[in-house]
Design a protein around this motif. Structure first.
Motif: not given
Length: 251
Positions: A195, A215-219, A246-247, A249-250
């Motif tokens: 983010e 960027r749908r999944n972020t930390v 990293q996320p 989901a990444q």
């Protein structure tokens, strides 16, 4: 992991210089390290953001100062380090975090943006190393932290130049680690999608659209700040070489 710890009176408090400190990972790292009792020196171009951050840190009982610095100007970075050493007596950590990411396909031929990434992401890092290294060598101690990217390990469409600069940052930092005496520690932190405002520099419409999906999944930025804090907190003789965060989901 995202809650800032309570300040303590530990003798391990350090003088920490942070570039790119006005937002994102830099701001989150400043807040976390100040809460841990370190003196944080915030360096960036946006003076209003820096002033707000210093006020926030001081209101919480922390110690901070702000300097307007353009990392692409070697004299700016050198003057920053000289000022810190003159006023604080030492510098213990330099976090080279400043970075830009105006992504585009190579055939878009956005040469000015390529140059900007090289100037900030590579030359800015080198300027930080050149400014701090003589002080670290004189002290016989110090800690370089480079904020690279998972882009230092994998290339994706629209990110060729950005990844190239992060590969360079990774390689420069690894070479530095191998060349220095053990008293000076070197760490690379490679974030995944975080983010931050980094994607706001993308002007190419196609790349911007791809990034919205990516960027749908972020930390949170503080997740990276916590990784930096971990590396700094290790005892003398322990070198945290690299942390990749990293996320999930990444993958």
């Amino acid at each position: 992991m995202t809650e800032n710890p309570t300040p303590s009176s530990s003798p391990t408090h350090k003088v920490v210089v942070l570039t790119g400190a006005s937002s994102g990972i830099g701001a989150a790292t400043a807040l976390r390290l100040a809460a841990e009792g370190h003196h944080v020196v915030l360096a960036a171009r946006r003076e209003d953001r820096l002033a707000e951050l210093v006020a926030q840190i001081e209101a919480a009982g922390g110690s901070a100062e702000a300097h307007r610095v353009d990392v692409t100007v070697a004299a700016d970075v050198r003057a920053l380090l000289e000022s810190v050493v003159a006023t604080r007596g030492r510098v213990d950590v330099v976090v080279n975090n400043a970075g830009v990411m105006p992504l585009s396909r190579l055939d878009a031929l956005r040469v000015d943006e390529w140059d900007l990434m090289i100037d900030v992401n590579v030359r800015g890092l080198l300027h930080g190393i050149a400014a701090a290294l003589p002080h670290f060598q004189r002290q016989g101690s110090g800690h370089f932290v480079t904020v690279a990217s998972v882009g230092a390990h994998a290339v994706s469409p629209t990110a060729a130049v950005y990844c190239g600069t992060k590969y360079a940052a990774w390689a420069i930092t690894e070479g530095l680690r191998q060349e220095l005496d053990p008293g000076i520690r070197v760490t690379t932190v490679s974030p995944g999608v975080v983010e931050s405002e980094l994607a706001g520099s993308i002007t190419d419409p196609a790349a911007a659209e791809l990034m919205r999906t990516y960027r749908r999944n972020t930390v949170p930025a503080d997740t990276i700040a916590a990784a930096i804090s971990y590396a700094l907190a290790q005892p003398d003789g322990v070198d945290v070489t690299e942390i990749v965060v990293q996320p999930a989901a990444q993958r």
